[in-house]
Design a protein around this motif. Sequence first.
Motif, PDB file in Angstrom:
ATOM      1  N   VAL A  14       0.813  -1.159   0.051  1.00 48.19           N
ATOM      2  CA  VAL A  14       0.106   0.119   0.103  1.00 48.19           C
ATOM      3  C   VAL A  14       0.859   1.391   0.064  1.00 48.19           C
ATOM      4  O   VAL A  14       1.866   1.234   0.711  1.00 48.19           O
ATOM      5  CB  VAL A  14      -0.865   0.027   1.454  1.00 48.19           C
ATOM      6  CG1 VAL A  14      -1.813   1.456   1.271  1.00 48.19           C
ATOM      7  CG2 VAL A  14      -1.763  -1.234   1.297  1.00 48.19           C
TER       8      VAL A  14
ATOM      9  N   GLN B 103      -1.614  10.434  -4.332  1.00 47.22           N
ATOM     10  CA  GLN B 103      -2.071   9.123  -5.099  1.00 47.22           C
ATOM     11  C   GLN B 103      -2.055   8.089  -3.823  1.00 47.22           C
ATOM     12  O   GLN B 103      -1.081   8.372  -2.847  1.00 47.22           O
ATOM     13  CB  GLN B 103      -0.933   8.700  -5.927  1.00 47.22           C
ATOM     14  CG  GLN B 103      -1.152   9.210  -7.317  1.00 47.22           C
ATOM     15  CD  GLN B 103      -0.129   8.590  -8.174  1.00 47.22           C
ATOM     16  OE1 GLN B 103       1.058   8.930  -8.388  1.00 47.22           O
ATOM     17  NE2 GLN B 103      -0.600   7.441  -9.106  1.00 47.22           N
TER      18      GLN B 103
ATOM     19  N   ARG C 195      -2.005   3.739  -3.933  1.00 50.26           N
ATOM     20  CA  ARG C 195      -2.167   2.663  -4.698  1.00 50.26           C
ATOM     21  C   ARG C 195      -1.915   1.292  -3.636  1.00 50.26           C
ATOM     22  O   ARG C 195      -1.284   1.426  -2.772  1.00 50.26           O
ATOM     23  CB  ARG C 195      -1.235   2.634  -5.886  1.00 50.26           C
ATOM     24  CG  ARG C 195      -1.416   3.673  -6.923  1.00 50.26           C
ATOM     25  CD  ARG C 195      -0.935   3.503  -8.149  1.00 50.26           C
ATOM     26  NE  ARG C 195      -1.293   2.149  -8.905  1.00 50.26           N
ATOM     27  CZ  ARG C 195      -0.491   1.316  -9.400  1.00 50.26           C
ATOM     28  NH1 ARG C 195       0.755   1.344  -9.673  1.00 50.26           N
ATOM     29  NH2 ARG C 195      -0.899   0.163 -10.048  1.00 50.26           N
ATOM     30  N   VAL C 196      -2.555   0.323  -4.480  1.00 51.93           N
ATOM     31  CA  VAL C 196      -2.366  -1.103  -3.753  1.00 51.93           C
ATOM     32  C   VAL C 196      -1.671  -1.902  -4.908  1.00 51.93           C
ATOM     33  O   VAL C 196      -2.357  -1.830  -6.023  1.00 51.93           O
ATOM     34  CB  VAL C 196      -3.814  -1.767  -3.283  1.00 51.93           C
ATOM     35  CG1 VAL C 196      -3.338  -3.123  -2.602  1.00 51.93           C
ATOM     36  CG2 VAL C 196      -4.283  -0.966  -2.369  1.00 51.93           C
ATOM     37  N   THR C 197      -0.603  -2.687  -4.729  1.00 52.19           N
ATOM     38  CA  THR C 197       0.059  -3.426  -5.899  1.00 52.19           C
ATOM     39  C   THR C 197       0.473  -4.878  -5.210  1.00 52.19           C
ATOM     40  O   THR C 197       0.761  -4.784  -4.143  1.00 52.19           O
ATOM     41  CB  THR C 197       1.304  -2.643  -6.329  1.00 52.19           C
ATOM     42  OG1 THR C 197       2.251  -2.465  -5.528  1.00 52.19           O
ATOM     43  CG2 THR C 197       0.886  -1.175  -6.981  1.00 52.19           C
TER      44      THR C 197
ATOM     45  N   GLY D 270       4.474   2.697  -7.402  1.00 52.11           N
ATOM     46  CA  GLY D 270       4.163   1.212  -7.304  1.00 52.11           C
ATOM     47  C   GLY D 270       5.132   0.405  -8.311  1.00 52.11           C
ATOM     48  O   GLY D 270       5.708   0.878  -9.185  1.00 52.11           O
TER      49      GLY D 270
ATOM     50  N   ALA E 110       4.150   0.449 -12.089  1.00 51.84           N
ATOM     51  CA  ALA E 110       3.861   1.759 -12.707  1.00 51.84           C
ATOM     52  C   ALA E 110       4.448   1.879 -14.096  1.00 51.84           C
ATOM     53  O   ALA E 110       5.727   1.621 -14.381  1.00 51.84           O
ATOM     54  CB  ALA E 110       4.445   2.925 -11.830  1.00 51.84           C
TER      55      ALA E 110
END
Length: 305
Positions: free
Chosen positions: A13, A32, A34-36, A289, A292
């Motif tokens: 996260v 931003q 993001r979850v990756t 991330g 990306a």
Amino acid sequence: MTVVTLGAHILDVLARPVEGIPDGQDTVVVEQIRVTAAGAAAGTAVALARLGNEVVSVGAIGDDDLGDLLVTIMTREGVDVRGLVRRSADQTSASILPIRPDGGRPSFHVPGANLTLTADAVGPGLLAAASAVHLGGPDVTFGLNDPAFFAVLAAAREAGTVVTMDLLSNMPDLLDGAAAFLPHVDHFLPNGEQAALMTGEDDPEKAAAALLARGPGTVVVTLGGDGSLVATAEGAHRLPALPVEVVDTTGCGDAYCAGFITGLTHGKDVLEAARWGTAAAATVAQGLGSDAGLTDLDAVLALLD
């Protein structure tokens, strides 16, 4: 051609930009979140899939919501996740990364189920049937440090499978344990700090030479903004980093490995494969991330034109 990624699976996260942790109950608005899928196996698996490879990923995750989300993300990217085993007693490994404005990435991390991975998670014949096997983070999946698993790797290499390896941590004790894998891999891709800690050599060329003496045919030392060093028995070559605006360095090493492996599966020599890795890492560095900016191989290679 199938690539098997075997090892650390982490849910990241990420938030950016973060200049500091707010006091008390204060809130900071960021640009931003993001979850990756991340970690030296899962992050590399997603990058490999986006670069056009057929990918099977093997690892241990928790039987929890974090694991469900990780499976969803990887499946959506086209990764075969049937090799993931679920653990009811351990949570899925996860990290929270507040990304600094300069791209730095401190982290809050739970090792979780990665520590429970053992050789019996690897399906019979899976590695020998693959074009390449990437050991992603054997320093934290130390249950694979087993003579029985090394025998499986040996059989796979005899069948023509190429074995690559990357590390996850910078902890000396864990890196010492990972050294046991070196005689069983073809290409080893540590970062500069890991190479120095494993050899006691601060100079990347000396560190690479010391690591080559332990078994692998190629050592690629990634050096962040200073590019990378590709070392074989024939000598060492420096490759510069590509000039891009860095947003976040998370996953750059995983992307480099994915580009490198993709180059190998396309019949490129190690130096050209390292150029592909350089381009993949530069792509990821421009966004938030571990995945990306990665769309396809052509877009990555366009950076080399």
